[in-house]
Scaffold this motif. Structure first.
Motif, PDB file in Angstrom:
ATOM      1  N   ASP A  30       0.834  -1.199   0.000  1.00  0.00           N
ATOM      2  CA  ASP A  30       0.000   0.000   0.000  1.00  0.00           C
ATOM      3  C   ASP A  30       0.871   1.251   0.000  1.00  0.00           C
ATOM      4  O   ASP A  30       0.625   2.206  -0.751  1.00  0.00           O
ATOM      5  N   ALA A  31       1.911   1.253   0.828  1.00  0.00           N
ATOM      6  CA  ALA A  31       2.797   2.417   0.901  1.00  0.00           C
ATOM      7  C   ALA A  31       3.627   2.574  -0.371  1.00  0.00           C
ATOM      8  O   ALA A  31       3.828   3.696  -0.862  1.00  0.00           O
ATOM      9  N   LEU A  32       4.106   1.466  -0.920  1.00  0.00           N
ATOM     10  CA  LEU A  32       4.899   1.533  -2.149  1.00  0.00           C
ATOM     11  C   LEU A  32       4.049   2.046  -3.313  1.00  0.00           C
ATOM     12  O   LEU A  32       4.520   2.837  -4.146  1.00  0.00           O
ATOM     13  N   LEU A  33       2.810   1.587  -3.380  1.00  0.00           N
ATOM     14  CA  LEU A  33       1.917   2.044  -4.440  1.00  0.00           C
ATOM     15  C   LEU A  33       1.562   3.517  -4.273  1.00  0.00           C
ATOM     16  O   LEU A  33       1.505   4.270  -5.250  1.00  0.00           O
ATOM     17  N   GLU A  34       1.307   3.920  -3.051  1.00  0.00           N
ATOM     18  CA  GLU A  34       0.982   5.322  -2.780  1.00  0.00           C
ATOM     19  C   GLU A  34       2.161   6.223  -3.123  1.00  0.00           C
ATOM     20  O   GLU A  34       1.982   7.305  -3.691  1.00  0.00           O
ATOM     21  N   ASP A  35       3.367   5.786  -2.798  1.00  0.00           N
ATOM     22  CA  ASP A  35       4.570   6.570  -3.099  1.00  0.00           C
ATOM     23  C   ASP A  35       4.725   6.780  -4.603  1.00  0.00           C
ATOM     24  O   ASP A  35       5.072   7.875  -5.049  1.00  0.00           O
ATOM     25  N   GLY A  36       4.500   5.728  -5.365  1.00  0.00           N
ATOM     26  CA  GLY A  36       4.432   5.857  -6.814  1.00  0.00           C
ATOM     27  C   GLY A  36       5.748   5.902  -7.553  1.00  0.00           C
ATOM     28  O   GLY A  36       5.751   6.063  -8.776  1.00  0.00           O
ATOM     29  N   GLN A  37       6.874   5.774  -6.870  1.00  0.00           N
ATOM     30  CA  GLN A  37       8.158   5.912  -7.548  1.00  0.00           C
ATOM     31  C   GLN A  37       8.823   4.581  -7.882  1.00  0.00           C
ATOM     32  O   GLN A  37       9.918   4.575  -8.434  1.00  0.00           O
ATOM     33  N   LEU A  38       8.181   3.487  -7.532  1.00  0.00           N
ATOM     34  CA  LEU A  38       8.704   2.174  -7.889  1.00  0.00           C
ATOM     35  C   LEU A  38       7.721   1.463  -8.811  1.00  0.00           C
ATOM     36  O   LEU A  38       6.514   1.459  -8.563  1.00  0.00           O
ATOM     37  N   SER A  39       8.257   0.867  -9.870  1.00  0.00           N
ATOM     38  CA  SER A  39       7.469   0.006 -10.738  1.00  0.00           C
ATOM     39  C   SER A  39       7.879  -1.432 -10.464  1.00  0.00           C
ATOM     40  O   SER A  39       8.964  -1.693  -9.941  1.00  0.00           O
ATOM     41  N   PHE A  40       7.009  -2.366 -10.829  1.00  0.00           N
ATOM     42  CA  PHE A  40       7.251  -3.765 -10.512  1.00  0.00           C
ATOM     43  C   PHE A  40       7.297  -4.588 -11.802  1.00  0.00           C
ATOM     44  O   PHE A  40       6.397  -4.498 -12.627  1.00  0.00           O
ATOM     45  N   GLU A  41       8.346  -5.387 -11.935  1.00  0.00           N
ATOM     46  CA  GLU A  41       8.454  -6.268 -13.094  1.00  0.00           C
ATOM     47  C   GLU A  41       7.984  -7.674 -12.747  1.00  0.00           C
ATOM     48  O   GLU A  41       7.079  -8.207 -13.371  1.00  0.00           O
ATOM     49  N   GLY A  42       8.596  -8.283 -11.747  1.00  0.00           N
ATOM     50  CA  GLY A  42       8.221  -9.625 -11.339  1.00  0.00           C
ATOM     51  C   GLY A  42       7.834  -9.667  -9.877  1.00  0.00           C
ATOM     52  O   GLY A  42       8.372  -8.923  -9.067  1.00  0.00           O
ATOM     53  N   GLY A 321       2.961  -2.281   8.468  1.00  0.00           N
ATOM     54  CA  GLY A 321       3.629  -2.472   7.189  1.00  0.00           C
ATOM     55  C   GLY A 321       3.844  -1.161   6.461  1.00  0.00           C
ATOM     56  O   GLY A 321       4.904  -0.928   5.862  1.00  0.00           O
ATOM     57  N   ARG A 322       2.851  -0.295   6.478  1.00  0.00           N
ATOM     58  CA  ARG A 322       2.982   1.019   5.847  1.00  0.00           C
ATOM     59  C   ARG A 322       4.119   1.814   6.473  1.00  0.00           C
ATOM     60  O   ARG A 322       4.927   2.428   5.766  1.00  0.00           O
ATOM     61  N   GLU A 323       4.178   1.814   7.800  1.00  0.00           N
ATOM     62  CA  GLU A 323       5.216   2.593   8.483  1.00  0.00           C
ATOM     63  C   GLU A 323       6.606   2.040   8.173  1.00  0.00           C
ATOM     64  O   GLU A 323       7.552   2.810   7.965  1.00  0.00           O
ATOM     65  N   HIS A 324       6.740   0.726   8.154  1.00  0.00           N
ATOM     66  CA  HIS A 324       8.041   0.134   7.825  1.00  0.00           C
ATOM     67  C   HIS A 324       8.437   0.462   6.381  1.00  0.00           C
ATOM     68  O   HIS A 324       9.614   0.743   6.107  1.00  0.00           O
ATOM     69  N   ALA A 325       7.483   0.415   5.461  1.00  0.00           N
ATOM     70  CA  ALA A 325       7.783   0.723   4.067  1.00  0.00           C
ATOM     71  C   ALA A 325       8.170   2.191   3.895  1.00  0.00           C
ATOM     72  O   ALA A 325       9.111   2.513   3.152  1.00  0.00           O
ATOM     73  N   LYS A 326       7.469   3.084   4.577  1.00  0.00           N
ATOM     74  CA  LYS A 326       7.803   4.501   4.485  1.00  0.00           C
ATOM     75  C   LYS A 326       9.198   4.778   5.032  1.00  0.00           C
ATOM     76  O   LYS A 326       9.975   5.557   4.458  1.00  0.00           O
ATOM     77  N   ALA A 327       9.522   4.128   6.147  1.00  0.00           N
ATOM     78  CA  ALA A 327      10.855   4.302   6.730  1.00  0.00           C
ATOM     79  C   ALA A 327      11.927   3.761   5.787  1.00  0.00           C
ATOM     80  O   ALA A 327      13.001   4.362   5.633  1.00  0.00           O
ATOM     81  N   TRP A 328      11.621   2.619   5.159  1.00  0.00           N
ATOM     82  CA  TRP A 328      12.581   2.033   4.221  1.00  0.00           C
ATOM     83  C   TRP A 328      12.780   2.951   3.013  1.00  0.00           C
ATOM     84  O   TRP A 328      13.917   3.156   2.568  1.00  0.00           O
ATOM     85  N   LEU A 329      11.704   3.493   2.485  1.00  0.00           N
ATOM     86  CA  LEU A 329      11.815   4.407   1.346  1.00  0.00           C
ATOM     87  C   LEU A 329      12.643   5.637   1.697  1.00  0.00           C
ATOM     88  O   LEU A 329      13.485   6.085   0.911  1.00  0.00           O
ATOM     89  N   ALA A 330      12.411   6.178   2.868  1.00  0.00           N
ATOM     90  CA  ALA A 330      13.147   7.374   3.277  1.00  0.00           C
ATOM     91  C   ALA A 330      14.635   7.092   3.410  1.00  0.00           C
ATOM     92  O   ALA A 330      15.475   7.945   3.063  1.00  0.00           O
ATOM     93  N   ALA A 331      14.965   5.891   3.883  1.00  0.00           N
ATOM     94  CA  ALA A 331      16.369   5.574   4.148  1.00  0.00           C
ATOM     95  C   ALA A 331      17.089   4.940   2.958  1.00  0.00           C
ATOM     96  O   ALA A 331      18.290   5.148   2.784  1.00  0.00           O
ATOM     97  N   LYS A 332      16.362   4.180   2.142  1.00  0.00           N
ATOM     98  CA  LYS A 332      17.020   3.352   1.135  1.00  0.00           C
ATOM     99  C   LYS A 332      16.668   3.694  -0.304  1.00  0.00           C
ATOM    100  O   LYS A 332      17.275   3.137  -1.223  1.00  0.00           O
ATOM    101  N   ARG A 333      15.708   4.571  -0.528  1.00  0.00           N
ATOM    102  CA  ARG A 333      15.256   4.820  -1.903  1.00  0.00           C
ATOM    103  C   ARG A 333      16.413   5.160  -2.842  1.00  0.00           C
ATOM    104  O   ARG A 333      16.474   4.682  -3.979  1.00  0.00           O
ATOM    105  N   ALA A 334      17.340   5.980  -2.377  1.00  0.00           N
ATOM    106  CA  ALA A 334      18.439   6.430  -3.240  1.00  0.00           C
ATOM    107  C   ALA A 334      19.334   5.284  -3.685  1.00  0.00           C
ATOM    108  O   ALA A 334      20.051   5.403  -4.690  1.00  0.00           O
ATOM    109  N   ALA A 335      19.298   4.171  -2.954  1.00  0.00           N
ATOM    110  CA  ALA A 335      20.157   3.040  -3.302  1.00  0.00           C
ATOM    111  C   ALA A 335      19.585   2.194  -4.431  1.00  0.00           C
ATOM    112  O   ALA A 335      20.322   1.429  -5.070  1.00  0.00           O
ATOM    113  N   ILE A 336      18.281   2.309  -4.688  1.00  0.00           N
ATOM    114  CA  ILE A 336      17.657   1.525  -5.752  1.00  0.00           C
ATOM    115  C   ILE A 336      18.335   1.866  -7.073  1.00  0.00           C
ATOM    116  O   ILE A 336      18.465   3.031  -7.446  1.00  0.00           O
TER     117      ILE A 336
END
Length: 349
Positions: A30-42, A321-336
């Motif tokens: 839910d958080a990843l979809l709301e954020d909108g900056q990641l697409s999914f292949e598999g 789950g939303r809170e963990h995903a948001k925290a992960w995005l804030a900390a790790k997004r740049a590494a993707i």
């Protein structure tokens, strides 16, 4: 100058199973979809992870990101409402509800009676929910993501991965078939049980069958348990937990070993650039691993809570789950797209 939206990064998802705990993954997605900056292949999923994977694909196909968020919400709500065991807790705090006495009795009976004896009419509310919400015929042809749904052949122990063109109600139910509770699912004359016995989840399809280099694991089993069980019941529960995670741990250890070996070279760096690299070696060097997990939360929950079909409990896990995903995005997004954020050698080797 007009503002430009940042380019989306593409990742593959590996979604673990864990019964009701899969509502945590609902919140992550839910958080990843709301954020909108990641697409999914598999998307690879087992048991509850396969349910989330199918709902994600169905929603993306029918209504984009908002449709996926709605599909996931509708699924978990319907599961709670279809439970034959009422939510006896009905609390607003989202604490794990007390396991109903009737469910506890049924679980005791599973040690002596087969699913056919316990449920002679083969009633399965989950089948009704899935049939009502998922258009398998359309998904087989038009799924916007590559799906890899894991099940275990009950007679050989072999892992079966159902791909997009093989998707069906039975394939999905096979992935979540606990044989002491549910009847064996027959597909093409072969018997199937829960995919967790052979992969939870399977990561190799994301490595071999996808081009995206980033693999995001959404984990429901703690990477490390805080306490060693000492009672007979707790020991049995831990053995079950370890059994469901052993294949995944071996697979991740294999990836850690491959990365270590491929990373080794006795040639000087300037010469390595001129030496052709095989496709496998190149993929091993290219792939990047990430993980969203909730060790502290999952360690607090009893294994029995995986059977707690309570909307308040689902919502609590979703919010976590939303809170963990948001925290992960804030900390790790740049590494993707740049580097791994999960140290495979440290965790799995």
């Amino acid at each position: 100058m007009p503002l430009t939206r940042p380019l989306r990064s593409t990742v593959n998802l590996a979604l673990q199973g864990g019964g009701a705990h899969g509502a945590f993954t609902w919140g992550v997605l839910d958080a990843l979809l709301e954020d909108g900056q990641l697409s999914f292949e598999g998307v690879s999923g087992t048991s509850a992870g396969s349910m989330n994977a199918i709902c994600l694909a169905q929603g993306l196909m029918s209504g984009g990101r908002d449709g996926a968020r709605e599909a996931l919400k509708n699924f978990w709500t319907a599961v709670a409402e279809s439970s034959p065991f009422p939510d006896s807790a009905s609390n607003t705090g989202g604490e794990p509800p007390a396991i109903p006495a009737a469910l506890k009795l049924m679980l005791q009976w599973t040690e002596y009676l087969s699913p056919e004896q316990l449920n002679p009419f083969d009633l399965n509310p989950l089948r009704d929910v899935v049939t009502a919400q998922i258009d398998f015929e359309r998904l087989r042809k038009h799924s916007p993501v590559k799906l890899f749904i894991a099940a275990t052949n009950a007679n050989s122990g072999k892992l079966r991965i159902f791909h997009n063109h093989e998707l069906s109600v039975d394939a999905l139910l096979a992935s979540a078939c606990l044989p002491n509770i549910h009847r064996t699912v027959m597909i093409d004359g072969e018997p199937y049980w829960d995919g967790g016995y052979s992969a939870n989840p399977a990561v190799f399809p994301l490595f071999y069958d996808c081009t995206a280099a980033d693999i995001l694991l959404v984990l429901l089993t703690p990477l490390h348990f805080g306490e060693t069980p000492d009672s007979a019941q707790d020991i049995r529960m831990r053995l079950r937990e370890l059994g469901f995670s052993s294949t995944f741990l071996r697979e991740m250890r294999m990836f850690a070993h491959l990365r270590e070996r491929v990373g080794e070279s006795r040639l000087p760096g300037w010469l390595q650039a001129w030496i052709p690299v095989g496709q496998l070696e190149q993929r091993v060097r290219q792939v990047r691993f990430h993980a969203i997990s909730a060790d502290a939360l999952m360690s607090e929950l009893s294994p029995e809570s995986k059977l707690a079909a309570s909307l308040s409990f689902f919502q609590r896990l979703h919010d976590d789950g939303r809170e963990h995903a948001k925290a992960w995005l804030a900390a790790k997004r740049a590494a993707i797209g740049r580097q791994s954020t999960l140290d495979l050698a440290k965790i799995y080797y």
